[in-house]
Design an enzyme around this catalytic site. Structure first.
Site, PDB file in Angstrom:
ATOM      1  N   TRP A   9       0.825  -1.220   0.000  1.00 34.42           N
ATOM      2  CA  TRP A   9       0.000   0.000   0.000  1.00 34.42           C
ATOM      3  C   TRP A   9       0.855   1.265   0.000  1.00 34.42           C
ATOM      4  O   TRP A   9       0.331   2.360  -0.147  1.00 34.42           O
ATOM      5  CB  TRP A   9      -0.938  -0.007   1.218  1.00 34.42           C
ATOM      6  CG  TRP A   9      -2.127  -0.912   1.066  1.00 34.42           C
ATOM      7  CD1 TRP A   9      -2.389  -1.758   0.011  1.00 34.42           C
ATOM      8  CD2 TRP A   9      -3.233  -1.044   1.965  1.00 34.42           C
ATOM      9  NE1 TRP A   9      -3.588  -2.403   0.203  1.00 34.42           N
ATOM     10  CE2 TRP A   9      -4.140  -1.986   1.404  1.00 34.42           C
ATOM     11  CE3 TRP A   9      -3.550  -0.473   3.188  1.00 34.42           C
ATOM     12  CZ2 TRP A   9      -5.323  -2.353   2.031  1.00 34.42           C
ATOM     13  CZ3 TRP A   9      -4.744  -0.838   3.813  1.00 34.42           C
ATOM     14  CH2 TRP A   9      -5.617  -1.768   3.240  1.00 34.42           C
ATOM     15  N   LYS A  10       2.157   1.113   0.218  1.00 33.46           N
ATOM     16  CA  LYS A  10       3.052   2.283   0.325  1.00 33.46           C
ATOM     17  C   LYS A  10       2.458   3.259   1.360  1.00 33.46           C
ATOM     18  O   LYS A  10       1.893   2.801   2.340  1.00 33.46           O
ATOM     19  CB  LYS A  10       3.267   2.914  -1.054  1.00 33.46           C
ATOM     20  CG  LYS A  10       3.735   1.864  -2.084  1.00 33.46           C
ATOM     21  CD  LYS A  10       4.202   2.423  -3.380  1.00 33.46           C
ATOM     22  CE  LYS A  10       4.631   1.284  -4.298  1.00 33.46           C
ATOM     23  NZ  LYS A  10       5.186   1.742  -5.564  1.00 33.46           N
ATOM     24  N   SER A 192       3.603  -2.221 -11.992  1.00 34.42           N
ATOM     25  CA  SER A 192       2.421  -2.023 -12.853  1.00 34.42           C
ATOM     26  C   SER A 192       1.578  -3.280 -13.036  1.00 34.42           C
ATOM     27  O   SER A 192       0.978  -3.472 -14.093  1.00 34.42           O
ATOM     28  CB  SER A 192       2.843  -1.449 -14.211  1.00 34.42           C
ATOM     29  OG  SER A 192       3.359  -0.141 -14.052  1.00 34.42           O
ATOM     30  N   GLY A 213       1.376  -2.621  -6.286  1.00 33.42           N
ATOM     31  CA  GLY A 213       1.306  -1.297  -5.672  1.00 33.42           C
ATOM     32  C   GLY A 213      -0.077  -0.696  -5.863  1.00 33.42           C
ATOM     33  O   GLY A 213      -1.047  -1.088  -5.204  1.00 33.42           O
ATOM     34  N   GLY A 214      -0.201   0.235  -6.799  1.00 37.33           N
ATOM     35  CA  GLY A 214      -1.436   0.999  -7.007  1.00 37.33           C
ATOM     36  C   GLY A 214      -2.693   0.142  -7.095  1.00 37.33           C
ATOM     37  O   GLY A 214      -3.729   0.483  -6.498  1.00 37.33           O
TER      38      GLY A 214
HETATM   39  P1  13P Z   1       2.847  -0.305  -8.907  1.00 37.55           P
HETATM   40  O1  13P Z   1       2.107  -1.613  -8.907  1.00 37.55           O
HETATM   41  O2  13P Z   1       1.992   0.858  -8.502  1.00 37.55           O
HETATM   42  O3  13P Z   1       3.581  -0.097 -10.196  1.00 37.55           O
HETATM   43  O4  13P Z   1       3.960  -0.395  -7.767  1.00 37.55           O
HETATM   44  C1  13P Z   1       4.775  -1.516  -7.738  1.00 37.55           C
HETATM   45  C2  13P Z   1       5.522  -1.537  -6.474  1.00 37.55           C
HETATM   46  O5  13P Z   1       6.377  -0.708  -6.233  1.00 37.55           O
HETATM   47  C3  13P Z   1       5.166  -2.587  -5.502  1.00 37.55           C
HETATM   48  O6  13P Z   1       6.099  -2.671  -4.487  1.00 37.55           O
END
Ligand code: 13P
Length: 231
Positions: A9-10, A192, A213-214
């Site tokens: 989730w950052k 991605s 991530g997103g």
């Molecule tokens: P995204 O899926 O948003 O590109 O991010 C990937 C990521 O950094 C997962 O750790």
């Protein structure tokens, strides 16, 4: 081994989102692990979800204002910890050596570190990516038992850009990692990943899962990604 579908989730998410994720369904052959901001980790203790952290310190405790140790994570019930994400390497000056010390401490306390490696756009296009990845692997995993960590291959140019390497290119990197570490270390891909490309990624031989991530910030999308990895 179950394939790992890991949500990073950052610095995103909310208490509300955690409530929504309670509806996540378990899918045979997969293990979903949510890695929220550290302040939310205790909210997962009374759920059936597996959860992990996005970082930890390399000491057990001490005068390190703002830091969190592997011991703390273990006490909360974390099972995994993401280490050496490119955002931490570039924005917080984490070196391979720091990542290595953190991973050793995580393993000592029974956590599984997810050690991130990945080449820059320039390294890929100047055909220096193999050398860059091997150097990160060698230094970040030095001395660690190979079955006690996970390698996440996250090309920096694919994070948050919508660009995903071809399945062949991911396969080449999996082969490279396996030549270096053998076949006991699970290898996952990140960059991605979404509900459109998850099925193709799930067909790559030797890929033990993904780091999202997103697309992990929406429970419906994340569930579709997990479903695509059904055994
Ligand atoms: P995204 O899926 O948003 O590109 O991010 C990937 C990521 O950094 C997962 O750790």
């Amino acid at each position: 081994m179950k394939r790992l579908i890991i949500a990073n989730w950052k610095m995103n998410g909310s208490i509300h989102l955690i409530q929504e994720f309670r509806s996540l369904k378990k899918i045979p052959g997969t293990e979903a692990i949510i890695c929220p901001p550290a302040c939310y980790l205790p909210l997962f203790s009374d759920t059936l979800m597996k959860f992990g952290a996005q970082n930890c310190h390399h000491a057990n405790n001490g005068a390190f204002t703002g830091e969190i140790s592997a011991l703390h994570l273990k006490e909360l019930g974390c099972t995994y910890v993401i280490l050496g994400h490119s955002e931490r390497r570039t924005q917080f000056n984490e070196t391979d050596s720091v990542v290595n010390h953190k991973a050793a401490k995580a393993i000592e306390h029974g956590l599984t570190p997810i050690i991130c490696i990945g080449e820059t756009y320039a390294e890929r296009h100047e055909n220096r990516f193999e050398q860059a990845l091997l150097s990160q692997i060698d230094r970040s995993t030095h001395g660690l038992p190979r079955h006690q960590y996970v390698i996440a291959y996250e090309p920096i140019w694919s994070i948050g850009t919508g660009l995903v390497p071809t399945s062949n290119d991911i396969q080449t990197v999996i082969n490279l990692i396996q030549q270096r570490l053998g076949t006991h270390t699970p290898i996952i891909y990140g960059g991605s990943v979404n509900d459109k490309n998850a099925a193709d990624l799930s067909n790559i031989p030797g890929l033990n899962g993904i780091l999202v991530g997103g697309a992990s910030l929406n429970v419906t999308t994340f569930q579709s990604i997990i479903d695509a990895f059904q055994a």
